[in-house]
Scaffold this active site. Sequence first.
Site, PDB file in Angstrom:
ATOM      1  N   ARG A 173       0.822  -1.293  -0.112  1.00  0.00           N
ATOM      2  CA  ARG A 173       0.071  -0.058   0.057  1.00  0.00           C
ATOM      3  C   ARG A 173       0.738   1.189   0.026  1.00  0.00           C
ATOM      4  O   ARG A 173       0.580   2.217  -0.788  1.00  0.00           O
ATOM      5  CB  ARG A 173      -0.644  -0.072   1.327  1.00  0.00           C
ATOM      6  CG  ARG A 173      -2.070  -0.797   0.915  1.00  0.00           C
ATOM      7  CD  ARG A 173      -3.102  -0.570   2.369  1.00  0.00           C
ATOM      8  NE  ARG A 173      -2.236  -1.282   3.376  1.00  0.00           N
ATOM      9  CZ  ARG A 173      -2.585  -2.353   4.061  1.00  0.00           C
ATOM     10  NH1 ARG A 173      -3.599  -3.128   3.678  1.00  0.00           N
ATOM     11  NH2 ARG A 173      -1.831  -2.916   4.995  1.00  0.00           N
ATOM     12  N   HIS A 231      11.465   9.185  13.308  1.00  0.00           N
ATOM     13  CA  HIS A 231      10.041   8.324  13.044  1.00  0.00           C
ATOM     14  C   HIS A 231       8.724   9.098  13.101  1.00  0.00           C
ATOM     15  O   HIS A 231       7.969   9.016  14.030  1.00  0.00           O
ATOM     16  CB  HIS A 231       9.982   7.117  14.045  1.00  0.00           C
ATOM     17  CG  HIS A 231       9.374   6.061  13.751  1.00  0.00           C
ATOM     18  ND1 HIS A 231       9.550   4.652  14.173  1.00  0.00           N
ATOM     19  CD2 HIS A 231       8.151   5.952  13.043  1.00  0.00           C
ATOM     20  CE1 HIS A 231       8.772   3.905  13.416  1.00  0.00           C
ATOM     21  NE2 HIS A 231       7.912   4.576  12.710  1.00  0.00           N
ATOM     22  N   ARG A 280       8.776 -10.315  -2.885  1.00  0.00           N
ATOM     23  CA  ARG A 280       9.091 -11.640  -2.997  1.00  0.00           C
ATOM     24  C   ARG A 280       8.507 -12.407  -4.448  1.00  0.00           C
ATOM     25  O   ARG A 280       9.159 -13.198  -5.177  1.00  0.00           O
ATOM     26  CB  ARG A 280       8.608 -12.627  -1.652  1.00  0.00           C
ATOM     27  CG  ARG A 280       9.806 -12.976  -0.934  1.00  0.00           C
ATOM     28  CD  ARG A 280       9.063 -13.096   0.313  1.00  0.00           C
ATOM     29  NE  ARG A 280       7.972 -12.301   0.865  1.00  0.00           N
ATOM     30  CZ  ARG A 280       7.207 -12.630   2.052  1.00  0.00           C
ATOM     31  NH1 ARG A 280       7.617 -13.327   2.946  1.00  0.00           N
ATOM     32  NH2 ARG A 280       6.294 -11.565   2.264  1.00  0.00           N
ATOM     33  N   ASP A 320      13.998   7.703   8.135  1.00  0.00           N
ATOM     34  CA  ASP A 320      12.821   8.104   9.217  1.00  0.00           C
ATOM     35  C   ASP A 320      13.068   7.220  10.324  1.00  0.00           C
ATOM     36  O   ASP A 320      12.221   7.113  11.506  1.00  0.00           O
ATOM     37  CB  ASP A 320      11.503   8.236   8.577  1.00  0.00           C
ATOM     38  CG  ASP A 320      10.417   8.671   9.710  1.00  0.00           C
ATOM     39  OD1 ASP A 320      10.682   9.858  10.289  1.00  0.00           O
ATOM     40  OD2 ASP A 320       9.510   8.139   9.757  1.00  0.00           O
ATOM     41  N   ARG A 338      11.214   0.024   8.550  1.00  0.00           N
ATOM     42  CA  ARG A 338      11.559  -0.139   9.685  1.00  0.00           C
ATOM     43  C   ARG A 338      13.195  -0.238   9.751  1.00  0.00           C
ATOM     44  O   ARG A 338      13.792  -0.771   8.696  1.00  0.00           O
ATOM     45  CB  ARG A 338      11.093  -1.657  10.201  1.00  0.00           C
ATOM     46  CG  ARG A 338       9.796  -1.783  10.525  1.00  0.00           C
ATOM     47  CD  ARG A 338       9.604  -1.171  12.018  1.00  0.00           C
ATOM     48  NE  ARG A 338       8.087  -1.105  12.528  1.00  0.00           N
ATOM     49  CZ  ARG A 338       7.287  -0.349  12.156  1.00  0.00           C
ATOM     50  NH1 ARG A 338       7.645   0.851  11.502  1.00  0.00           N
ATOM     51  NH2 ARG A 338       5.868  -0.240  12.740  1.00  0.00           N
ATOM     52  N   GLU A 382      15.764   2.634  18.112  1.00  0.00           N
ATOM     53  CA  GLU A 382      15.043   3.892  18.241  1.00  0.00           C
ATOM     54  C   GLU A 382      15.031   4.294  19.666  1.00  0.00           C
ATOM     55  O   GLU A 382      14.740   3.096  20.513  1.00  0.00           O
ATOM     56  CB  GLU A 382      13.916   4.026  17.634  1.00  0.00           C
ATOM     57  CG  GLU A 382      14.111   3.899  15.993  1.00  0.00           C
ATOM     58  CD  GLU A 382      12.830   3.975  15.368  1.00  0.00           C
ATOM     59  OE1 GLU A 382      11.775   4.035  15.781  1.00  0.00           O
ATOM     60  OE2 GLU A 382      12.646   3.916  14.022  1.00  0.00           O
TER      61      GLU A 382
HETATM   62  C1  8YV Z   1       3.454   5.064  14.111  1.00  0.00           C
HETATM   63  C2  8YV Z   1       4.502   3.253  12.620  1.00  0.00           C
HETATM   64  O1  8YV Z   1       3.476   6.224  14.134  1.00  0.00           O
HETATM   65  O2  8YV Z   1       2.228   2.611  11.948  1.00  0.00           O
HETATM   66  C3  8YV Z   1       3.604   2.333  12.005  1.00  0.00           C
HETATM   67  O3  8YV Z   1       3.817   0.944  12.063  1.00  0.00           O
HETATM   68  O4  8YV Z   1       5.583   2.891  12.624  1.00  0.00           O
HETATM   69  C4  8YV Z   1       4.185   4.481  12.652  1.00  0.00           C
HETATM   70  O5  8YV Z   1       3.210   4.986  11.897  1.00  0.00           O
HETATM   71  C5  8YV Z   1       4.464   4.458  15.325  1.00  0.00           C
HETATM   72  O6  8YV Z   1       4.818   3.103  15.310  1.00  0.00           O
HETATM   73  C6  8YV Z   1       3.490   4.885  16.220  1.00  0.00           C
HETATM   74  O7  8YV Z   1       2.992   3.686  16.887  1.00  0.00           O
END
Ligand code: 8YV
Length: 321
Positions: free
Chosen positions: A157, A282, A178, A259, A235, A264
């Site tokens: 998405r 992030h 994949r 980001d 990630r 983190e």
């Molecule tokens: C969040 C994210 O802001 O949605 C996710 O997986 O990494 C971010 O959008 C963050 O993880 C808050 O939970």
Amino acid sequence: MAHSRPRILQYGKMPLPQLDTELAQIYDVHLLSEQADPQQFLAEQGAQFEYLVTSAAMGVPAWVVDALPRLRFVSSFGVGFDALNKEALLRRGVRVGYTPGVLDDCVADMALALLLDAARGLSAADRFVRQGHWSQQRFGLQSRVSGKRLGILGMGRIGSTVARRASGFDMPVAYHNRRPLADSPYLYQPSLLELARWADFLVITATGGDGTHHLVNAEVLDALGPRGFLINVARGNVLDEAALVSALQEGRIAGAGLDVFEHEPYPLPALLALDNVVLAPHIASGTLETRRAMADLTLRNLEQFMATGAPVAEVPWSAAQ
Ligand code: 8YV
């Protein structure tokens, strides 16, 4: 007689403070992170909770799932589910809701912002002006973006939302997943190395987790090459951050925009000293509008699970149970 409100265990404070207030208005919320001794709290009261609210960033570890013998549902704020302990949840048949779809635009916007910044040196130029260098020197020439090749690792998405943005910059798009997608208008590269060799910009939008750990390593960065840029909005651990530091220091890639980080909120200190990398804390989904939409879906998932036994949006491995 007043109805008693359903009891909820909230793992920690949510990424939209208003959501903390709303949860507490609707439910009888117990905030685990505020307990003096969370382990003791769960040992004494864990059996009272059927519902847990958390976020993609906080996740839920196995020891918490194991301390909640009546847990039936987890509502997670976020689209990533790598921090939710899949084995522990599946072992117990716990269902898991999350918030896909509503953050694609803002995360894709951030990918483009990092890409433009890394290539055109926007943050470096801002430092240059503020530090008073303009009257003494010229700012170095940067890299063109329009018309360059955009490689996307993880055409889901968010990846396809980034790809749509790219057409406005006349950028040819290729991707690696994949498996090739049946109905994608974009060029499929059968390996990540081929994608990296082809691309001027490599954007990571792949799901995190064990299957993608350090997928982007030194070899992939070398395939991207000294004029290539790496962008990560997925990630931190999809990328070998130490390998990126070496590649940036040695000029084996041109630059990067990040980001997300492996640990983190602690980017590798060497990154902070480099001028050819743009760093963000992030925040790709961090707009008022998107965080509101994520909060609404977090609430709706809870409400609908309580009413029907199924959330609005369910993590794929949970829905497959
Ligand atoms: C969040 C994210 O802001 O949605 C996710 O997986 O990494 C971010 O959008 C963050 O993880 C808050 O939970």
